[in-house]
Design a protein around this motif. Structure first.
Motif, PDB file in Angstrom:
ATOM      1  N   ASN A   1       0.824  -1.206   0.000  1.00 47.00           N
ATOM      2  CA  ASN A   1       0.000   0.000   0.000  1.00 47.00           C
ATOM      3  C   ASN A   1       0.862   1.261   0.000  1.00 47.00           C
ATOM      4  OD1 ASN A   1      -2.367  -1.520   0.074  1.00 47.00           O
ATOM      5  ND2 ASN A   1      -2.289  -1.645   2.301  1.00 47.00           N
ATOM      6  N   GLN A   2       2.026   1.168   0.630  1.00 50.27           N
ATOM      7  CA  GLN A   2       2.979   2.278   0.689  1.00 50.27           C
ATOM      8  C   GLN A   2       4.353   1.716   0.312  1.00 50.27           C
ATOM      9  OE1 GLN A   2       2.388   3.660   4.732  1.00 50.27           O
ATOM     10  NE2 GLN A   2       0.425   4.583   4.225  1.00 50.27           N
TER      11      GLN A   2
ATOM     12  N   ARG B   1       7.817   2.432   1.918  1.00 46.68           N
ATOM     13  CA  ARG B   1       8.097   2.027   3.301  1.00 46.68           C
ATOM     14  C   ARG B   1       8.649   0.589   3.322  1.00 46.68           C
ATOM     15  NH1 ARG B   1       3.413   3.930   7.236  1.00 46.68           N
ATOM     16  NH2 ARG B   1       5.087   3.648   8.748  1.00 46.68           N
TER      17      ARG B   1
ATOM     18  N   LYS C   1       8.758  -1.671   6.251  1.00 43.56           N
ATOM     19  CA  LYS C   1       7.498  -2.283   6.677  1.00 43.56           C
ATOM     20  C   LYS C   1       7.209  -3.560   5.876  1.00 43.56           C
ATOM     21  CE  LYS C   1       5.726   0.630   9.734  1.00 43.56           C
ATOM     22  NZ  LYS C   1       5.078   0.262  10.975  1.00 43.56           N
ATOM     23  N   TRP C   2       7.391  -3.521   4.545  1.00 41.17           N
ATOM     24  CA  TRP C   2       6.981  -4.670   3.738  1.00 41.17           C
ATOM     25  C   TRP C   2       8.078  -5.706   3.534  1.00 41.17           C
ATOM     26  CZ3 TRP C   2       9.649  -5.421  -0.710  1.00 41.17           C
ATOM     27  CH2 TRP C   2      10.145  -4.313  -1.392  1.00 41.17           C
TER      28      TRP C   2
ATOM     29  N   VAL D   1       3.459  -3.755  11.801  1.00 43.27           N
ATOM     30  CA  VAL D   1       2.527  -3.159  10.831  1.00 43.27           C
ATOM     31  C   VAL D   1       1.136  -3.038  11.427  1.00 43.27           C
ATOM     32  CG1 VAL D   1       1.459  -3.421   8.556  1.00 43.27           C
ATOM     33  CG2 VAL D   1       3.865  -4.063   8.882  1.00 43.27           C
TER      34      VAL D   1
ATOM     35  N   ASP E   1      -1.713  -0.290  10.422  1.00 41.30           N
ATOM     36  CA  ASP E   1      -1.267   1.061  10.061  1.00 41.30           C
ATOM     37  C   ASP E   1      -1.472   1.390   8.577  1.00 41.30           C
ATOM     38  OD1 ASP E   1       0.882  -0.004   8.589  1.00 41.30           O
ATOM     39  OD2 ASP E   1       2.420   0.667   9.993  1.00 41.30           O
TER      40      ASP E   1
ATOM     41  N   SER F   1       0.175   0.337   5.887  1.00 38.38           N
ATOM     42  CA  SER F   1       1.344   0.330   4.998  1.00 38.38           C
ATOM     43  C   SER F   1       1.426  -0.926   4.135  1.00 38.38           C
ATOM     44  CB  SER F   1       2.632   0.500   5.799  1.00 38.38           C
ATOM     45  OG  SER F   1       2.798  -0.555   6.731  1.00 38.38           O
ATOM     46  N   VAL F   2       1.064  -2.061   4.712  1.00 37.46           N
ATOM     47  CA  VAL F   2       1.155  -3.347   4.011  1.00 37.46           C
ATOM     48  C   VAL F   2      -0.138  -4.100   4.252  1.00 37.46           C
ATOM     49  CG1 VAL F   2       2.439  -5.514   3.781  1.00 37.46           C
ATOM     50  CG2 VAL F   2       3.632  -3.444   4.527  1.00 37.46           C
TER      51      VAL F   2
END
Length: 158
Positions: free
Chosen positions: A29-30, A33, A36-37, A104, A107, A109-110
């Motif tokens: 999703n981001q 970042r 995060k992923w 995560v 949030d 991000s993933v």
């Protein structure tokens, strides 16, 4: 892993008894970042390696596709074995799942996702033409899609 040769004939696959088709993946999703992923992306190969080394756990085969949304298609011998692996405190999955929730959580991000399907004889069909062994054809046994297995309705037993 070397690429299997293309099989030009028309084939279908069988896997006797009940089995599980498990789709699992993540979505970036981001994408910027990476911190995060990347841990999420790098956890799955460790799990698949662990499962491949221990066939008694019930894992049969996996195929993967990568992009912003990843997808891994997995075949399992039984739902009980899939669920047992997911809950096993000594296996790779549970620590990875807990790490995801800590790092995560929700949030945004993933994204992660999975879908689980239990299949048995007469509830699935498949055909492969000009393909290397793939999907259920790698997890099970490939057979000529001829005679009583020519059409989708015949392969479904209808």
């Amino acid at each position: 892993m070397p690429t299997a040769p293309i099989r030009p004939e028309r084939l279908t696959a069988q896997l006797p008894g009940e089995f599980v088709v498990f789709l699992i993946g993540m979505r970036l999703n981001q994408p910027w970042r990476v911190h995060k992923w990347w841990p999420v992306a790098s956890a799955m190969p460790r799990m698949v390696s662990e499962l491949a080394r221990q066939p008694e756990l019930g894992f049969l085969h996996a195929e993967s596709w990568f992009g912003r949304t990843t997808l891994m298609l997995q075949y399992w011998r039984s739902l009980d074995q899939l669920l047992a692996y997911a809950r096993n405190k000594n296996a790779e999955h549970l620590p990875a799942w807990r790490a995801f929730n800590r790092a995560v959580g929700t949030d945004g991000s993933v994204g992660i996702w999975h879908e689980t399907y239990v299949a048995r004889e007469g509830t699935h069909e498949n055909v492969y033409v000009n393909m290397p062994p793939f999907g259920l054809g790698r997890a099970g046994q490939l057979l000529p899609a001829s005679g009583g297995r020519q059409s989708a309705s015949q392969r479904l037993g209808r």
